[in-house]
Design an enzyme around this catalytic site. Structure first.
Site, PDB file in Angstrom:
ATOM      1  N   TRP A 261       0.868  -1.190   0.000  1.00 21.13           N
ATOM      2  CA  TRP A 261       0.000   0.000   0.000  1.00 21.13           C
ATOM      3  C   TRP A 261       0.904   1.238   0.000  1.00 21.13           C
ATOM      4  O   TRP A 261       1.846   1.308   0.791  1.00 21.13           O
ATOM      5  CB  TRP A 261      -0.859  -0.037   1.259  1.00 21.13           C
ATOM      6  CG  TRP A 261      -1.849   1.061   1.416  1.00 21.13           C
ATOM      7  CD1 TRP A 261      -2.720   1.536   0.473  1.00 21.13           C
ATOM      8  CD2 TRP A 261      -2.105   1.811   2.616  1.00 21.13           C
ATOM      9  NE1 TRP A 261      -3.494   2.528   1.016  1.00 21.13           N
ATOM     10  CE2 TRP A 261      -3.135   2.712   2.321  1.00 21.13           C
ATOM     11  CE3 TRP A 261      -1.561   1.800   3.901  1.00 21.13           C
ATOM     12  CZ2 TRP A 261      -3.645   3.603   3.271  1.00 21.13           C
ATOM     13  CZ3 TRP A 261      -2.057   2.670   4.846  1.00 21.13           C
ATOM     14  CH2 TRP A 261      -3.089   3.565   4.524  1.00 21.13           C
TER      15      TRP A 261
ATOM     16  N   ALA B 104      -6.464  -4.621   7.077  1.00 22.72           N
ATOM     17  CA  ALA B 104      -7.461  -3.625   6.674  1.00 22.72           C
ATOM     18  C   ALA B 104      -8.691  -4.263   6.016  1.00 22.72           C
ATOM     19  O   ALA B 104      -9.656  -3.551   5.718  1.00 22.72           O
ATOM     20  CB  ALA B 104      -6.825  -2.614   5.717  1.00 22.72           C
TER      21      ALA B 104
ATOM     22  N   ASP C  82      -0.527  -5.399   9.115  1.00 16.75           N
ATOM     23  CA  ASP C  82      -1.573  -4.429   8.790  1.00 16.75           C
ATOM     24  C   ASP C  82      -2.798  -5.190   8.284  1.00 16.75           C
ATOM     25  O   ASP C  82      -2.742  -5.892   7.267  1.00 16.75           O
ATOM     26  CB  ASP C  82      -1.037  -3.466   7.711  1.00 16.75           C
ATOM     27  CG  ASP C  82      -1.973  -2.279   7.518  1.00 16.75           C
ATOM     28  OD1 ASP C  82      -2.832  -2.052   8.388  1.00 16.75           O
ATOM     29  OD2 ASP C  82      -1.833  -1.575   6.488  1.00 16.75           O
TER      30      ASP C  82
ATOM     31  N   LYS D 175     -13.367  -0.752   5.902  1.00 13.69           N
ATOM     32  CA  LYS D 175     -13.953  -1.580   4.852  1.00 13.69           C
ATOM     33  C   LYS D 175     -14.930  -2.602   5.427  1.00 13.69           C
ATOM     34  O   LYS D 175     -16.056  -2.721   4.955  1.00 13.69           O
ATOM     35  CB  LYS D 175     -12.855  -2.318   4.068  1.00 13.69           C
ATOM     36  CG  LYS D 175     -11.633  -1.486   3.725  1.00 13.69           C
ATOM     37  CD  LYS D 175     -11.873  -0.554   2.566  1.00 13.69           C
ATOM     38  CE  LYS D 175     -10.964   0.648   2.604  1.00 13.69           C
ATOM     39  NZ  LYS D 175      -9.615   0.530   2.156  1.00 13.69           N
TER      40      LYS D 175
HETATM   41  C1  LIG Z   1      -3.289  -2.028   3.503  1.00 10.50           C
HETATM   42  C2  LIG Z   1      -4.060  -0.899   4.068  1.00 10.50           C
HETATM   43  N1  LIG Z   1      -3.810  -0.491   5.309  1.00 10.50           N
HETATM   44  C3  LIG Z   1      -4.497   0.523   5.871  1.00 10.50           C
HETATM   45  C4  LIG Z   1      -5.478   1.178   5.183  1.00 10.50           C
HETATM   46  C5  LIG Z   1      -6.155   2.328   5.899  1.00 10.50           C
HETATM   47  O1  LIG Z   1      -7.484   2.396   5.842  1.00 10.50           O
HETATM   48  P1  LIG Z   1      -8.322   3.558   6.560  1.00 10.50           P
HETATM   49  O2  LIG Z   1      -7.380   4.607   7.031  1.00 10.50           O
HETATM   50  O3  LIG Z   1      -9.243   4.062   5.519  1.00 10.50           O
HETATM   51  O4  LIG Z   1      -9.013   2.890   7.694  1.00 10.50           O
HETATM   52  C6  LIG Z   1      -5.785   0.790   3.877  1.00 10.50           C
HETATM   53  C7  LIG Z   1      -6.809   1.500   3.095  1.00 10.50           C
HETATM   54  O5  LIG Z   1      -6.834   1.545   1.915  1.00 10.50           O
HETATM   55  C8  LIG Z   1      -5.052  -0.273   3.302  1.00 10.50           C
HETATM   56  O6  LIG Z   1      -5.297  -0.698   2.064  1.00 10.50           O
END
Ligand SMILES: Cc1ncc(COP(=O)(O)O)c(C=O)c1O
Length: 392
Positions: free
Chosen positions: A126, A209, A207, A242
Protein backbone atom coordinates in the site's frame (compact mmCIF):
# COMPACT_ATOMS: atom_id res chain seq x y z
CA UNK A 1 5.74 31.48 5.38
CA UNK A 2 3.31 29.64 3.16
CA UNK A 3 5.36 30.51 0.08
CA UNK A 4 8.12 28.26 1.36
CA UNK A 5 5.93 25.17 1.58
CA UNK A 6 7.26 22.44 -0.70
CA UNK A 7 4.88 21.63 -3.55
CA UNK A 8 3.01 18.36 -3.08
CA UNK A 9 1.62 16.30 -5.90
CA UNK A 10 -2.03 15.39 -5.56
CA UNK A 11 -2.64 11.78 -4.51
CA UNK A 12 -2.81 9.71 -7.71
CA UNK A 13 -6.02 7.91 -6.71
CA UNK A 14 -7.77 11.20 -5.88
CA UNK A 15 -6.64 12.52 -9.26
CA UNK A 16 -8.09 9.42 -10.90
CA UNK A 17 -11.40 9.91 -9.04
CA UNK A 18 -11.58 13.45 -10.40
CA UNK A 19 -10.89 12.31 -13.96
CA UNK A 20 -13.61 9.69 -13.60
CA UNK A 21 -16.14 12.21 -12.24
CA UNK A 22 -15.42 14.58 -15.13
CA UNK A 23 -15.70 11.86 -17.80
CA UNK A 24 -19.08 12.37 -19.58
CA UNK A 25 -19.18 8.86 -21.12
CA UNK A 26 -22.20 6.85 -19.98
CA UNK A 27 -20.52 3.44 -19.94
CA UNK A 28 -17.40 4.44 -17.97
CA UNK A 29 -16.24 1.86 -15.41
CA UNK A 30 -14.51 2.78 -12.13
CA UNK A 31 -12.08 0.09 -10.98
CA UNK A 32 -9.79 2.66 -9.35
CA UNK A 33 -11.04 3.87 -6.01
CA UNK A 34 -10.50 1.49 -3.08
CA UNK A 35 -13.97 1.27 -1.59
CA UNK A 36 -16.52 -1.54 -1.74
CA UNK A 37 -19.30 -1.17 -4.30
CA UNK A 38 -22.44 -3.31 -4.42
CA UNK A 39 -24.08 -4.48 -7.65
CA UNK A 40 -25.77 -1.06 -7.94
CA UNK A 41 -22.46 0.76 -7.59
CA UNK A 42 -23.24 1.98 -4.07
CA UNK A 43 -21.04 1.86 -0.97
CA UNK A 44 -23.78 0.73 1.41
CA UNK A 45 -24.22 1.34 5.12
CA UNK A 46 -24.47 -2.03 6.89
CA UNK A 47 -27.90 -2.66 8.44
CA UNK A 48 -26.12 -3.46 11.73
CA UNK A 49 -24.38 -0.07 11.62
CA UNK A 50 -27.72 1.73 11.16
CA UNK A 51 -29.16 -0.24 14.10
CA UNK A 52 -26.16 0.37 16.34
CA UNK A 53 -26.16 4.08 15.51
CA UNK A 54 -29.82 4.49 16.29
CA UNK A 55 -29.34 2.57 19.53
CA UNK A 56 -26.51 4.94 20.46
CA UNK A 57 -28.55 8.01 19.62
CA UNK A 58 -31.33 6.77 21.89
CA UNK A 59 -29.20 5.58 24.80
CA UNK A 60 -25.94 7.49 24.91
CA UNK A 61 -25.92 9.91 27.85
CA UNK A 62 -22.66 11.75 27.43
CA UNK A 63 -20.16 12.82 24.83
CA UNK A 64 -17.51 13.47 27.44
CA UNK A 65 -13.93 12.49 26.64
CA UNK A 66 -12.96 8.83 26.56
CA UNK A 67 -9.47 7.69 27.59
CA UNK A 68 -6.46 8.76 25.55
CA UNK A 69 -6.31 5.36 23.88
CA UNK A 70 -10.10 5.11 23.48
CA UNK A 71 -12.62 2.93 25.29
CA UNK A 72 -11.46 -0.34 26.91
CA UNK A 73 -14.60 -2.10 25.58
CA UNK A 74 -13.49 -1.22 22.05
CA UNK A 75 -10.02 -2.64 22.72
CA UNK A 76 -11.52 -5.88 24.02
CA UNK A 77 -13.96 -6.20 21.12
CA UNK A 78 -11.26 -5.60 18.50
CA UNK A 79 -8.75 -7.88 20.21
CA UNK A 80 -11.39 -10.63 20.20
CA UNK A 81 -12.24 -10.08 16.55
CA UNK A 82 -8.65 -9.95 15.35
CA UNK A 83 -6.65 -12.08 17.77
CA UNK A 84 -9.36 -14.45 19.03
CA UNK A 85 -9.14 -15.83 22.56
CA UNK A 86 -5.67 -15.28 23.95
CA UNK A 87 -3.96 -15.12 27.32
CA UNK A 88 -1.25 -12.79 26.01
CA UNK A 89 -1.16 -9.28 27.52
CA UNK A 90 -2.30 -6.87 24.78
CA UNK A 91 -1.70 -3.14 24.72
CA UNK A 92 -4.37 -1.42 22.61
CA UNK A 93 -5.09 2.01 21.26
CA UNK A 94 -7.97 3.45 19.23
CA UNK A 95 -6.86 5.55 16.24
CA UNK A 96 -8.47 7.55 13.44
CA UNK A 97 -8.85 4.72 10.92
CA UNK A 98 -6.33 2.15 9.80
CA UNK A 99 -4.07 4.91 8.51
CA UNK A 100 -3.97 6.39 12.00
CA UNK A 101 -3.14 2.93 13.35
CA UNK A 102 -0.28 2.51 10.88
CA UNK A 103 1.00 5.96 11.75
CA UNK A 104 0.87 5.39 15.52
CA UNK A 105 2.45 1.93 15.25
CA UNK A 106 5.29 3.43 13.24
CA UNK A 107 5.60 6.28 15.75
CA UNK A 108 5.91 3.62 18.46
CA UNK A 109 8.61 1.83 16.46
CA UNK A 110 10.44 5.13 16.07
CA UNK A 111 10.16 5.78 19.80
CA UNK A 112 11.62 2.35 20.54
CA UNK A 113 14.20 2.45 17.81
CA UNK A 114 17.89 2.50 17.95
CA UNK A 115 19.11 4.31 14.82
CA UNK A 116 19.65 1.04 12.97
CA UNK A 117 16.14 -0.43 13.28
CA UNK A 118 14.64 -0.74 9.82
CA UNK A 119 11.11 -1.46 8.65
CA UNK A 120 10.91 -3.99 5.80
CA UNK A 121 8.09 -3.53 3.31
CA UNK A 122 6.82 -6.05 0.78
CA UNK A 123 7.21 -5.10 -2.85
CA UNK A 124 4.67 -3.83 -3.71
CA UNK A 125 2.74 -2.53 -0.74
CA UNK A 126 0.00 0.00 0.00
CA UNK A 127 1.65 3.26 -1.09
CA UNK A 128 1.02 5.01 2.24
CA UNK A 129 3.25 2.53 4.07
CA UNK A 130 6.42 3.82 2.41
CA UNK A 131 5.36 7.43 2.54
CA UNK A 132 4.52 7.39 6.27
CA UNK A 133 7.78 5.55 7.05
CA UNK A 134 9.73 8.12 5.03
CA UNK A 135 7.86 11.05 6.60
CA UNK A 136 8.88 9.73 10.02
CA UNK A 137 12.47 9.32 8.88
CA UNK A 138 12.53 5.61 9.77
CA UNK A 139 15.05 3.56 7.76
CA UNK A 140 13.17 1.48 5.20
CA UNK A 141 14.06 -1.66 3.28
CA UNK A 142 12.09 -3.74 0.76
CA UNK A 143 11.66 -7.48 0.40
CA UNK A 144 10.45 -9.29 -2.68
CA UNK A 145 6.85 -10.45 -2.27
CA UNK A 146 4.78 -10.61 -5.44
CA UNK A 147 5.65 -12.92 -8.31
CA UNK A 148 4.07 -11.28 -11.34
CA UNK A 149 4.63 -14.40 -13.45
CA UNK A 150 2.43 -16.61 -11.24
CA UNK A 151 0.30 -13.98 -9.50
CA UNK A 152 1.40 -15.55 -6.19
CA UNK A 153 4.21 -15.10 -3.67
CA UNK A 154 7.91 -14.94 -4.60
CA UNK A 155 8.92 -17.24 -1.74
CA UNK A 156 12.58 -17.60 -2.67
CA UNK A 157 12.94 -13.82 -3.13
CA UNK A 158 11.19 -13.11 0.15
CA UNK A 159 13.45 -15.48 2.09
CA UNK A 160 16.61 -14.22 0.42
CA UNK A 161 15.76 -10.58 1.15
CA UNK A 162 14.66 -11.11 4.75
CA UNK A 163 17.87 -13.06 5.37
CA UNK A 164 19.49 -9.60 5.23
CA UNK A 165 17.33 -8.27 8.09
CA UNK A 166 19.12 -7.54 11.34
CA UNK A 167 17.85 -8.52 14.81
CA UNK A 168 15.45 -5.80 15.97
CA UNK A 169 14.22 -4.94 12.48
CA UNK A 170 10.48 -4.83 11.83
CA UNK A 171 8.78 -6.72 8.99
CA UNK A 172 5.50 -5.33 7.70
CA UNK A 173 3.02 -7.95 6.53
CA UNK A 174 -0.50 -7.61 5.16
CA UNK A 175 -2.82 -9.64 7.41
CA UNK A 176 -4.95 -10.69 4.43
CA UNK A 177 -6.16 -9.38 1.05
CA UNK A 178 -2.82 -7.87 0.09
CA UNK A 179 -3.16 -4.36 -1.33
CA UNK A 180 -2.51 -3.96 -4.26
CA UNK A 181 -1.98 -7.56 -5.51
CA UNK A 182 -4.50 -9.79 -3.72
CA UNK A 183 -1.66 -12.34 -3.36
CA UNK A 184 -1.98 -13.74 0.16
CA UNK A 185 0.26 -15.85 2.36
CA UNK A 186 -0.90 -19.45 2.86
CA UNK A 187 -1.03 -20.95 6.39
CA UNK A 188 2.29 -22.67 5.55
CA UNK A 189 3.80 -19.31 4.51
CA UNK A 190 2.72 -17.80 7.84
CA UNK A 191 4.31 -20.72 9.69
CA UNK A 192 7.54 -20.44 7.68
CA UNK A 193 7.69 -16.69 8.20
CA UNK A 194 7.04 -17.11 11.93
CA UNK A 195 10.05 -19.43 12.15
CA UNK A 196 12.17 -16.98 10.17
CA UNK A 197 11.15 -14.00 12.31
CA UNK A 198 11.79 -15.96 15.53
CA UNK A 199 15.18 -17.14 14.32
CA UNK A 200 16.32 -13.68 13.23
CA UNK A 201 14.64 -11.82 16.14
CA UNK A 202 12.44 -9.69 13.92
CA UNK A 203 9.18 -8.07 14.99
CA UNK A 204 6.11 -8.30 12.75
CA UNK A 205 3.97 -5.25 12.01
CA UNK A 206 0.80 -6.78 10.59
CA UNK A 207 -1.57 -4.43 8.79
CA UNK A 208 -5.11 -5.81 8.70
CA UNK A 209 -7.46 -3.63 6.67
CA UNK A 210 -9.74 -6.21 5.02
CA UNK A 211 -10.60 -8.92 7.55
CA UNK A 212 -13.63 -10.77 6.20
CA UNK A 213 -13.06 -9.88 2.55
CA UNK A 214 -10.81 -12.85 1.71
CA UNK A 215 -11.78 -16.28 3.04
CA UNK A 216 -14.00 -15.15 5.95
CA UNK A 217 -13.50 -13.45 9.31
CA UNK A 218 -11.83 -16.36 11.08
CA UNK A 219 -9.78 -17.66 8.15
CA UNK A 220 -8.49 -14.18 7.32
CA UNK A 221 -7.06 -13.79 10.83
CA UNK A 222 -5.75 -17.36 11.24
CA UNK A 223 -2.27 -16.72 9.86
CA UNK A 224 -1.60 -13.66 11.95
CA UNK A 225 -3.07 -15.29 15.07
CA UNK A 226 -0.68 -18.22 14.75
CA UNK A 227 2.25 -15.85 14.23
CA UNK A 228 1.33 -13.57 17.13
CA UNK A 229 0.87 -16.55 19.48
CA UNK A 230 4.33 -17.90 18.62
CA UNK A 231 6.37 -14.70 18.93
CA UNK A 232 7.20 -12.67 22.05
CA UNK A 233 5.73 -9.44 20.67
CA UNK A 234 4.00 -8.01 17.62
CA UNK A 235 2.18 -4.95 16.33
CA UNK A 236 -1.15 -5.31 14.58
CA UNK A 237 -2.84 -2.34 12.93
CA UNK A 238 -6.54 -2.67 12.21
CA UNK A 239 -8.95 -0.71 10.04
CA UNK A 240 -12.71 -0.78 10.44
CA UNK A 241 -13.26 1.24 7.28
CA UNK A 242 -13.95 -1.58 4.85
CA UNK A 243 -15.35 -4.45 6.89
CA UNK A 244 -17.75 -2.20 8.82
CA UNK A 245 -18.26 0.23 5.93
CA UNK A 246 -17.37 3.06 8.32
CA UNK A 247 -14.90 4.78 6.00
CA UNK A 248 -15.59 8.36 7.04
CA UNK A 249 -16.03 7.66 10.76
CA UNK A 250 -12.33 6.74 11.05
CA UNK A 251 -12.32 3.51 13.04
CA UNK A 252 -9.00 1.84 13.68
CA UNK A 253 -6.73 0.51 16.38
CA UNK A 254 -3.27 -0.67 17.23
CA UNK A 255 -3.06 -4.00 19.04
CA UNK A 256 0.29 -4.83 20.58
CA UNK A 257 0.60 -8.32 22.08
CA UNK A 258 3.40 -8.09 24.64
CA UNK A 259 5.84 -10.49 26.30
CA UNK A 260 4.78 -9.68 29.86
CA UNK A 261 2.77 -7.26 31.97
CA UNK A 262 5.72 -4.91 32.48
CA UNK A 263 5.98 -4.46 28.70
CA UNK A 264 2.22 -4.10 28.55
CA UNK A 265 2.28 -1.14 30.95
CA UNK A 266 5.13 0.62 29.11
CA UNK A 267 3.59 0.02 25.68
CA UNK A 268 0.11 1.15 26.76
CA UNK A 269 1.60 4.33 28.27
CA UNK A 270 3.61 5.00 25.12
CA UNK A 271 0.51 4.62 22.92
CA UNK A 272 -1.45 7.01 25.16
CA UNK A 273 1.40 9.52 25.00
CA UNK A 274 1.59 9.24 21.19
CA UNK A 275 -2.15 9.87 20.86
CA UNK A 276 -1.76 12.85 23.19
CA UNK A 277 0.90 14.37 20.95
CA UNK A 278 -1.09 13.86 17.75
CA UNK A 279 -4.79 14.50 18.50
CA UNK A 280 -5.26 13.60 22.18
CA UNK A 281 -8.50 11.58 22.19
CA UNK A 282 -9.23 9.34 19.21
CA UNK A 283 -12.64 9.47 17.47
CA UNK A 284 -15.25 7.57 19.46
CA UNK A 285 -18.49 7.33 17.47
CA UNK A 286 -17.41 4.72 14.92
CA UNK A 287 -15.49 2.76 17.55
CA UNK A 288 -18.61 2.63 19.72
CA UNK A 289 -20.72 1.49 16.76
CA UNK A 290 -18.24 -1.33 16.13
CA UNK A 291 -18.20 -2.27 19.84
CA UNK A 292 -22.01 -2.35 19.91
CA UNK A 293 -22.13 -4.60 16.84
CA UNK A 294 -19.47 -7.00 18.09
CA UNK A 295 -21.04 -7.35 21.54
CA UNK A 296 -24.72 -7.59 20.54
CA UNK A 297 -25.42 -11.09 19.16
CA UNK A 298 -28.23 -10.11 16.73
CA UNK A 299 -26.25 -7.18 15.34
CA UNK A 300 -23.14 -9.27 15.05
CA UNK A 301 -24.99 -11.99 13.15
CA UNK A 302 -26.49 -9.41 10.78
CA UNK A 303 -23.08 -7.77 10.22
CA UNK A 304 -21.35 -11.09 9.59
CA UNK A 305 -24.00 -12.14 7.07
CA UNK A 306 -23.79 -8.85 5.18
CA UNK A 307 -19.99 -8.93 5.17
CA UNK A 308 -20.06 -12.48 3.89
CA UNK A 309 -22.33 -11.37 1.05
CA UNK A 310 -19.74 -8.76 0.08
CA UNK A 311 -16.95 -11.31 0.17
CA UNK A 312 -18.91 -13.72 -2.02
CA UNK A 313 -19.78 -10.96 -4.49
CA UNK A 314 -16.11 -10.06 -4.89
CA UNK A 315 -15.16 -13.74 -5.30
CA UNK A 316 -17.87 -14.19 -7.95
CA UNK A 317 -16.58 -11.14 -9.82
CA UNK A 318 -13.08 -12.63 -9.70
CA UNK A 319 -14.26 -15.92 -11.20
CA UNK A 320 -16.33 -14.19 -13.88
CA UNK A 321 -13.58 -11.77 -14.95
CA UNK A 322 -10.93 -14.51 -15.03
CA UNK A 323 -13.29 -16.69 -17.12
CA UNK A 324 -14.11 -13.90 -19.55
CA UNK A 325 -10.42 -13.00 -19.98
CA UNK A 326 -9.54 -16.65 -20.56
CA UNK A 327 -12.23 -16.88 -23.23
CA UNK A 328 -11.16 -13.66 -24.97
CA UNK A 329 -7.37 -14.13 -24.81
CA UNK A 330 -7.22 -17.92 -25.10
CA UNK A 331 -4.60 -17.86 -22.36
CA UNK A 332 -4.24 -18.39 -18.62
CA UNK A 333 -2.46 -15.07 -18.17
CA UNK A 334 -5.16 -13.81 -15.81
CA UNK A 335 -6.00 -17.11 -14.11
CA UNK A 336 -4.54 -15.95 -10.76
CA UNK A 337 -7.36 -13.40 -10.46
CA UNK A 338 -9.50 -16.28 -9.28
CA UNK A 339 -7.15 -17.32 -6.47
CA UNK A 340 -6.22 -13.87 -5.25
CA UNK A 341 -8.13 -12.41 -2.31
CA UNK A 342 -9.94 -9.24 -1.38
CA UNK A 343 -10.88 -6.25 -3.45
CA UNK A 344 -7.62 -5.76 -5.34
CA UNK A 345 -5.51 -7.39 -8.01
CA UNK A 346 -2.82 -6.07 -10.32
CA UNK A 347 -3.32 -6.94 -13.97
CA UNK A 348 0.36 -6.55 -14.89
CA UNK A 349 -0.35 -3.92 -17.57
CA UNK A 350 1.99 -1.10 -18.59
CA UNK A 351 1.27 2.56 -17.82
CA UNK A 352 0.52 3.03 -21.54
CA UNK A 353 -2.02 0.23 -21.51
CA UNK A 354 -3.63 1.66 -18.36
CA UNK A 355 -3.84 5.10 -20.01
CA UNK A 356 -5.37 3.67 -23.20
CA UNK A 357 -7.92 1.71 -21.20
CA UNK A 358 -8.95 4.94 -19.51
CA UNK A 359 -8.86 7.23 -22.52
CA UNK A 360 -10.13 4.91 -25.26
CA UNK A 361 -12.44 2.59 -23.30
CA UNK A 362 -13.46 4.55 -20.18
CA UNK A 363 -12.09 1.78 -17.93
CA UNK A 364 -10.38 3.40 -14.94
CA UNK A 365 -7.71 1.68 -12.86
CA UNK A 366 -4.73 2.77 -10.79
CA UNK A 367 -1.48 3.44 -12.68
CA UNK A 368 0.13 0.19 -11.53
CA UNK A 369 -2.89 -1.60 -13.12
CA UNK A 370 -4.50 -2.29 -9.74
CA UNK A 371 -8.20 -2.97 -10.15
CA UNK A 372 -10.96 -3.01 -7.54
CA UNK A 373 -12.96 -6.16 -8.26
CA UNK A 374 -15.91 -4.75 -6.31
CA UNK A 375 -16.21 -2.05 -8.99
CA UNK A 376 -17.45 -4.66 -11.49
CA UNK A 377 -21.00 -5.85 -12.07
CA UNK A 378 -22.47 -8.68 -14.19
CA UNK A 379 -23.10 -6.08 -16.87
CA UNK A 380 -19.65 -4.47 -16.85
CA UNK A 381 -17.48 -7.62 -16.56
CA UNK A 382 -17.75 -8.50 -20.30
CA UNK A 383 -17.20 -4.84 -21.27
CA UNK A 384 -14.12 -4.43 -19.06
CA UNK A 385 -12.72 -7.79 -20.21
CA UNK A 386 -13.19 -6.83 -23.91
CA UNK A 387 -11.36 -3.56 -23.30
CA UNK A 388 -8.49 -5.23 -21.43
CA UNK A 389 -8.13 -7.95 -24.07
CA UNK A 390 -8.16 -5.31 -26.83
CA UNK A 391 -5.18 -3.52 -25.30
CA UNK A 392 -2.92 -6.57 -24.81
C1 LIG B 1 -3.29 -2.03 3.50
C2 LIG B 1 -4.06 -0.90 4.07
N1 LIG B 1 -3.81 -0.49 5.31
C3 LIG B 1 -4.50 0.52 5.87
C4 LIG B 1 -5.48 1.18 5.18
C5 LIG B 1 -6.16 2.33 5.90
O1 LIG B 1 -7.48 2.40 5.84
P1 LIG B 1 -8.32 3.56 6.56
O2 LIG B 1 -7.38 4.61 7.03
O3 LIG B 1 -9.24 4.06 5.52
O4 LIG B 1 -9.01 2.89 7.69
C6 LIG B 1 -5.78 0.79 3.88
C7 LIG B 1 -6.81 1.50 3.09
O5 LIG B 1 -6.83 1.54 1.91
C8 LIG B 1 -5.05 -0.27 3.30
O6 LIG B 1 -5.30 -0.70 2.06
Amino acid sequence: MFESLPPREEDSILRLMKLFADDPRVGKIDLGVGVYHDAQGRTPIFAAVKEAESLLVRTQESKGYTGLTGAPEFHAAMAGLVLGTTEQPIAACATPGGTGAVRQALELIKLAAGPARRVWLPNPSWINHASIIDTLGIPRATYRYFDAATGGIDRAGLRADLAEARPGDVVLLHGCCHNPTGADLTPQDWADLTALLAERQLTPLIDLAYQGFGNGLEADAAGLRAMVAALPEALVTVSGSKNFGLYRERVGCVLAPCKNTAHLATTQAALAWLNRQAYAFPPDHGARVVTTILTTPELRASWEAELDGMRLRIAANRTALAGELRRLTGSDRFAALQDQKGMFSCLGLSTDQVTKLREDHGVYMVEDSRINLAGLTDATIPVAAEAIAAEL
